[in-house]
Design a protein around this motif. Sequence first.
Motif, PDB file in Angstrom:
ATOM      1  N   GLY A  15      37.951 -27.140 -37.869  1.00  0.00           N
ATOM      2  CA  GLY A  15      39.218 -27.453 -38.151  1.00  0.00           C
ATOM      3  C   GLY A  15      39.751 -26.035 -38.439  1.00  0.00           C
ATOM      4  N   PHE A  16      39.040 -25.319 -39.203  1.00  0.00           N
ATOM      5  CA  PHE A  16      39.523 -23.762 -39.577  1.00  0.00           C
ATOM      6  C   PHE A  16      39.822 -22.916 -38.630  1.00  0.00           C
ATOM      7  N   ASP A  17      38.743 -23.011 -37.670  1.00  0.00           N
ATOM      8  CA  ASP A  17      38.812 -22.203 -36.277  1.00  0.00           C
ATOM      9  C   ASP A  17      40.094 -22.496 -35.377  1.00  0.00           C
ATOM     10  N   TYR A  18      40.586 -23.878 -35.328  1.00  0.00           N
ATOM     11  CA  TYR A  18      41.655 -24.177 -34.814  1.00  0.00           C
ATOM     12  C   TYR A  18      42.732 -23.535 -35.511  1.00  0.00           C
ATOM     13  N   LEU A  19      42.916 -23.851 -36.976  1.00  0.00           N
ATOM     14  CA  LEU A  19      44.210 -23.118 -37.661  1.00  0.00           C
ATOM     15  C   LEU A  19      44.128 -21.369 -37.432  1.00  0.00           C
ATOM     16  N   ARG A  20      42.941 -20.892 -37.575  1.00  0.00           N
ATOM     17  CA  ARG A  20      42.999 -19.521 -37.643  1.00  0.00           C
ATOM     18  C   ARG A  20      43.299 -19.012 -36.142  1.00  0.00           C
ATOM     19  N   ASP A  21      43.026 -19.863 -35.105  1.00  0.00           N
ATOM     20  CA  ASP A  21      43.496 -19.579 -33.673  1.00  0.00           C
ATOM     21  C   ASP A  21      44.880 -19.538 -33.652  1.00  0.00           C
ATOM     22  N   ASN A  22      45.555 -20.366 -34.354  1.00  0.00           N
ATOM     23  CA  ASN A  22      47.005 -20.371 -34.197  1.00  0.00           C
ATOM     24  C   ASN A  22      47.609 -19.501 -35.366  1.00  0.00           C
ATOM     25  N   MET A  23      46.800 -18.335 -35.655  1.00  0.00           N
ATOM     26  CA  MET A  23      47.353 -17.362 -36.533  1.00  0.00           C
ATOM     27  C   MET A  23      47.272 -15.976 -35.970  1.00  0.00           C
ATOM     28  N   LYS A  24      46.588 -16.060 -34.527  1.00  0.00           N
ATOM     29  CA  LYS A  24      46.191 -14.953 -33.858  1.00  0.00           C
ATOM     30  C   LYS A  24      47.708 -14.411 -33.171  1.00  0.00           C
ATOM     31  N   HIS A  25      47.389 -13.362 -32.665  1.00  0.00           N
ATOM     32  CA  HIS A  25      48.490 -12.563 -32.039  1.00  0.00           C
ATOM     33  C   HIS A  25      48.167 -12.280 -30.348  1.00  0.00           C
ATOM     34  N   GLU A  26      47.032 -12.699 -30.038  1.00  0.00           N
ATOM     35  CA  GLU A  26      46.623 -12.430 -28.695  1.00  0.00           C
ATOM     36  C   GLU A  26      45.999 -13.612 -28.093  1.00  0.00           C
ATOM     37  N   ARG A  27      46.161 -14.028 -27.112  1.00  0.00           N
ATOM     38  CA  ARG A  27      45.430 -15.391 -26.329  1.00  0.00           C
ATOM     39  C   ARG A  27      43.692 -14.927 -26.466  1.00  0.00           C
ATOM     40  N   ARG A  28      43.487 -13.690 -25.983  1.00  0.00           N
ATOM     41  CA  ARG A  28      42.240 -13.309 -26.048  1.00  0.00           C
ATOM     42  C   ARG A  28      41.328 -13.391 -27.349  1.00  0.00           C
ATOM     43  N   GLN A  29      42.139 -13.267 -28.513  1.00  0.00           N
ATOM     44  CA  GLN A  29      41.691 -13.299 -29.948  1.00  0.00           C
ATOM     45  C   GLN A  29      40.898 -14.846 -30.035  1.00  0.00           C
ATOM     46  N   MET A  30      41.746 -15.935 -29.331  1.00  0.00           N
ATOM     47  CA  MET A  30      41.443 -17.228 -29.775  1.00  0.00           C
ATOM     48  C   MET A  30      40.167 -17.654 -29.425  1.00  0.00           C
ATOM     49  N   VAL A  31      39.422 -18.430 -30.097  1.00  0.00           N
ATOM     50  CA  VAL A  31      37.977 -18.921 -29.831  1.00  0.00           C
ATOM     51  C   VAL A  31      37.756 -20.414 -29.040  1.00  0.00           C
ATOM     52  N   HIS A  32      38.899 -21.442 -29.461  1.00  0.00           N
ATOM     53  CA  HIS A  32      38.717 -22.646 -29.146  1.00  0.00           C
ATOM     54  C   HIS A  32      39.095 -22.633 -27.587  1.00  0.00           C
ATOM     55  N   ARG A  33      38.512 -23.428 -26.782  1.00  0.00           N
ATOM     56  CA  ARG A  33      38.942 -24.038 -25.468  1.00  0.00           C
ATOM     57  C   ARG A  33      39.834 -25.242 -25.571  1.00  0.00           C
ATOM     58  N   PRO A  34      40.634 -25.635 -24.646  1.00  0.00           N
ATOM     59  CA  PRO A  34      41.494 -26.793 -24.650  1.00  0.00           C
ATOM     60  C   PRO A  34      40.423 -28.169 -25.006  1.00  0.00           C
ATOM     61  N   PHE A  35      40.941 -29.044 -25.839  1.00  0.00           N
ATOM     62  CA  PHE A  35      40.240 -30.168 -26.447  1.00  0.00           C
ATOM     63  C   PHE A  35      39.717 -31.068 -25.529  1.00  0.00           C
ATOM     64  N   ASN A  36      38.472 -31.539 -25.555  1.00  0.00           N
ATOM     65  CA  ASN A  36      37.908 -32.278 -24.370  1.00  0.00           C
ATOM     66  C   ASN A  36      37.441 -33.699 -25.063  1.00  0.00           C
ATOM     67  N   TYR A  37      36.192 -33.502 -25.783  1.00  0.00           N
ATOM     68  CA  TYR A  37      35.258 -34.800 -26.308  1.00  0.00           C
ATOM     69  C   TYR A  37      34.509 -34.125 -27.350  1.00  0.00           C
ATOM     70  N   ALA A  38      34.655 -35.155 -28.325  1.00  0.00           N
ATOM     71  CA  ALA A  38      33.679 -34.852 -29.731  1.00  0.00           C
ATOM     72  C   ALA A  38      33.010 -36.006 -30.088  1.00  0.00           C
ATOM     73  N   ILE A  39      31.983 -35.676 -30.513  1.00  0.00           N
ATOM     74  CA  ILE A  39      30.937 -36.903 -30.913  1.00  0.00           C
ATOM     75  C   ILE A  39      30.735 -36.593 -32.593  1.00  0.00           C
ATOM     76  N   VAL A  40      31.121 -37.508 -33.421  1.00  0.00           N
ATOM     77  CA  VAL A  40      31.276 -37.188 -34.782  1.00  0.00           C
ATOM     78  C   VAL A  40      29.920 -37.950 -35.396  1.00  0.00           C
ATOM     79  N   ASP A  41      29.108 -37.063 -35.871  1.00  0.00           N
ATOM     80  CA  ASP A  41      27.590 -37.512 -36.772  1.00  0.00           C
ATOM     81  C   ASP A  41      28.199 -38.028 -38.245  1.00  0.00           C
ATOM     82  N   GLU A  42      27.591 -38.921 -38.603  1.00  0.00           N
ATOM     83  CA  GLU A  42      28.189 -39.557 -40.013  1.00  0.00           C
ATOM     84  C   GLU A  42      29.674 -39.801 -40.219  1.00  0.00           C
TER      85      GLU A  42
END
Length: 915
Positions: free
Chosen positions: A183-210
């Motif tokens: 979650g924090f990586d998503y928020l930080r990505d949307n505070m960056k000034h260059e696309r190449r600084q972003m770390v997330h890829r487009p969302f696809n599939y998540a499995i949530v343990d607990e």
Amino acid sequence: MFQAIAKSIFGSSNDRYVRSLGKIVNQINALEDQIAAFSDEELQAQTDKFRTQLQEGRTLDAILPEAFATVREASKRVLGMRHFDVQMIGGIVLHRGEIAEMKTGEGKTLVATLATYLNAIEGKGVHVVTVNDYLARRDAEWMGQLYRWLGLTVGVIVPNLSEHQRREAYAADITYGTNNEFGFDYLRDNMKHERRQMVHRPFNYAIVDEVDSILIDEARTPLIISGPTEDKTDLYVSIDEIVKSIDESYYDADEKTKNITWTEDGIEKVEQLLAEAGLLETDNLYDVENTQVVHHLDQALKANIMFKRDIDYIVKDGKVVIIDEFTGRMMDGRRWSNGLHQAVEAKEGVKIEPENQTMASITFQNYFRMYPKLSGMTGTAATEAAEFWDIYKMNVVEIPTNVPVQRIDEEDEFYKNTQDKFKAIAKAIKEKNEIGQPVLVGTVSIEKSELLAQFLEAEGVEHSVLNARFHEMEARIVAQAGRLGAVTIATNMAGRGTDIQLGGNVEFRIEDELGEMEDGPEKDAAIEKIREEVAAEKARVLEAGGLFVLGTERHESRRIDNQLRGRSGRQGDPGLSRFYLCLEDDLLRIFGPDTLFARMMNSNLEDGEAIGSRWLSKAIETAQKKVEARNYDVRKQVVEYDDVMNDQRKVIYEQRAEIMDSERVDDVVVDMRHDTVNTLVAEACPAGSYPEQWNVEGLKERVTEVLGIAPSIDDWMQEDTLEPEIIEERIRTEVDEIMERKMAQNDPSIWRQVEKSILLERLDFHWKEHLATLDALRQVVFLRAYAQKQPINEYKQEAFGLFETMLHKLREDITSILLKSELRLTQPPQETLPDLPDFLTGHVDPLTGLENSDDRDGSAARAALFGALAGSPRAAAGPGGAAGENPYAGMDISRNAPCPCGSGNKYKHCHGAAS
């Protein structure tokens, strides 16, 4: 009656659904012999074969049986574990975007490999979300052996990774990490000034343990990234002194909601005390000038009355450390918001850190709903099935156990008071300990754990207390809780992620006892000896009755009780569970039945006597349902309010992405400039009005202030046919000419970059200010209910108007900066982009300010922010960074790793700041 008969004959809808999945399991089993005959190379080649089939148009559902059979065979060869049929059912449920409820010990970690592998073949990325960093690392390493063997890449997201390491981890086919890190990586990505600084890829599939812990318990509190504001230490201390001098007759406290309100006499009293202390701007406490003082006064009162030391928080090394109410863990570095943490620090007399301002926020609900496909697994989800469907559109499927459960769940025992109850608990534990039966004791707070430990010491019973300091240490203590005569006290068992194996855990014993021994015949013999000892010890534990789970009181949520119970009776082992309750338990005291219940208990029970009945157990369950319903309402309310902000968040983040992806933004800048001119003219010269009604002087002032020009408006007013549209056109022409001259004097590529940078910087600034305004609105909009208005509807209307105002200010601000600025290049532009400052990350309830997350200390972040504000990279350096030369230059040290000098700061804020 008819439904009960039909259910007994045909089974529940859940049973019928699970039976229907048996057909797919039969297809998987039919392939087992064929795939078992493959060589290792042939089995590993299956991944490329599946990818080719997907490219040719086959679907994931079509290749599921063969893919699952491939994973099962690979697991046998790599991990030495074969998936049971019920685990195959769990894998199908996960692939379908549903929640698999599987009892503790049924192998959920292994189940996840099936759906993870199948969905990772596409190459779009699969996120496996865990509740803590230890489990993320452990599962990525453990199950990663299987994935890598099959040709897939695996990454793990944990704190203190560099941006480059995070990008690599997200680029992998499978990425493990905690809900907070994602979650924090998503928020930080949307505070960056260059696309190449972003770390997330487009969302696809998540499995949530607990999944219940993450999507239900923690979902009450949004993720927040913030930065510090001005220091108000003296104000906190002064108000704390006043609150401590106030008698309890001056306020009314509500323990259910943790809210406190002043009485009329109380208001007069604090007005007098605040006036004497010189803290009031006016005589009336509730004048608008005193808003800040009233806010801090309420927070100080809440901190002193409602927040208890060693229950809600502890004081460690001169710092207030929050205790997670769900897991009992200390949350180093986490802070309550809205001045509450500062109020607690003032109460305890420790150093007061400055408050923080929200830079970005999102709820877990809205974060996880961005995944096109979302699934989860846990041992306890059925009680919250309605909420999972309402919020996430996820169906809960109860998966049968591989072997029938043998555990005996006894009726609760009720006592008059805590003293009697704990005496009975200590006596019961001693009896079990004497026959060698292991005991796991679940408490609801650290305070209760320490109290019970004192009773056990008086009885002479050896025990371990799960102190929740390190996740890995937790895992080791839990893993050995099934040994002969073991007594383990744990504060809540949610999300521990480790099975309690009767007789002990072989792997942990080998690691602890033989970790430093070199491989060879001697070590092999020692390992075999440990295996024999564990097997012999397990036989004795089974004879003693298996694991005895003892609850010292009921939790607010039935799920937490079920999680505790579920630790006993894994894989068909015998077991026993029992809860001990009394009238002084928080659940009964605050939410229990009325005084009739208490009178009955007090009049009929002798000291030390216990009773147990289905009626009393039913009353407890009713109380738990009340709390669960209240908590659901709180979470639903958080979602409703965040949904309003989420619509605006999407607009802002999409706009940022569009700006980052654009080579040039001059068309956006021109539109903003023209809109600003039109707005300025429209404010002074409303449509349909006469020229003599226009505010000409106001227009001249605003045009000069915003656009930096002085057009001849007085001369224009002499014209007979002057219209507002003509004024707009003339001003637009003038400012367009100014901008054309300015661009002609500068390198076009550099000017385009300047426009882009200013757009992003001002967008972020105004969005941050907008978030602060919405926070304030959310805290006061509930008062509209007194006017018979719906607060959420009022919030929607106000928030929409505020968003429009923000966009107007943004256009005006950018236009003004670009028209008035002069471009001077003093040094070549940097090739490498700077990292974002280490903003403080929090997980905070917007309504109560309660904190609920586990993240790292924010001291380096504050140093970085203050250094950045001072405009000096050296000012942001830690103690080591000011020393001059860097003794660690040339070493391969991550910028975000702890500095080797031992200062406690990150390398980039310490010695690395000089390089």
